[in-house]
Design an enzyme around this catalytic site. Sequence first.
Site, PDB file in Angstrom:
ATOM      1  N   GLU A  48       0.838  -1.217  -0.126  1.00 56.22           N
ATOM      2  CA  GLU A  48       0.084   0.105  -0.134  1.00 56.22           C
ATOM      3  C   GLU A  48       0.715   1.262   0.011  1.00 56.22           C
ATOM      4  OE1 GLU A  48      -3.167  -0.219  -0.552  1.00 56.22           O
ATOM      5  OE2 GLU A  48      -2.992  -2.337  -0.353  1.00 56.22           O
ATOM      6  N   GLY A  49       0.248   2.431  -0.577  1.00 55.07           N
ATOM      7  CA  GLY A  49       1.131   3.350  -0.718  1.00 55.07           C
ATOM      8  C   GLY A  49       1.821   3.891  -1.922  1.00 55.07           C
ATOM      9  N   CYS A  50       1.798   2.752  -2.846  1.00 55.57           N
ATOM     10  CA  CYS A  50       2.365   3.108  -4.084  1.00 55.57           C
ATOM     11  C   CYS A  50       1.133   3.464  -5.006  1.00 55.57           C
ATOM     12  CB  CYS A  50       2.988   1.611  -4.438  1.00 55.57           C
ATOM     13  SG  CYS A  50       4.177   1.116  -3.519  1.00 55.57           S
ATOM     14  N   ALA A  51       1.634   4.442  -5.937  1.00 57.05           N
ATOM     15  CA  ALA A  51       0.602   4.753  -7.076  1.00 57.05           C
ATOM     16  C   ALA A  51       0.311   3.651  -8.041  1.00 57.05           C
ATOM     17  CB  ALA A  51       1.361   5.881  -7.897  1.00 57.05           C
ATOM     18  N   SER A  52       1.114   2.460  -8.298  1.00 56.89           N
ATOM     19  CA  SER A  52       1.055   1.615  -9.041  1.00 56.89           C
ATOM     20  C   SER A  52       0.686   0.303  -8.083  1.00 56.89           C
ATOM     21  CB  SER A  52       2.253   1.149  -9.736  1.00 56.89           C
ATOM     22  OG  SER A  52       2.550   2.612 -10.417  1.00 56.89           O
TER      23      SER A  52
END
Length: 137
Positions: A48-52
Amino acid sequence: MATEAFEAIVEDFEFLDDWEDRYRHVIELGRAMAPLDEAFKVPSTKVEGCASQVWLHPRIEAGRFSFDGDSDALIVRGLIAVLHALYADLPLAEVGKVDAPAELGRLGLNEHLSAQRSNGVRAMVERIRMVAAEAAI
């Protein structure tokens, strides 16, 4: 403290003249990685916390840390490959001692990644450190 594989990436970056060449090299590193088995692309391995979309599947064998990873974005897949080079096959106790921001700074990544990508890298590093710390207990 960096692995030989990461030092090889640092050396490669020293020969690349501009960020576009370095960016392409990061993408090529990602392309060279084996794809993550679809069975490991599950909520428990998603970062979690990734744009992808990003998945990291840790492997701990004989007290040593490694992981397989994947992303739906080419540059992020390359960043996973860079992190793999930084952390793969380290003793569990050493994973938390790696100064990832400083090591990645040697590649100039800090200045050339978007805020979202930088947040994603931080999220991946945090996941790596957390998994290794939990396994070391």
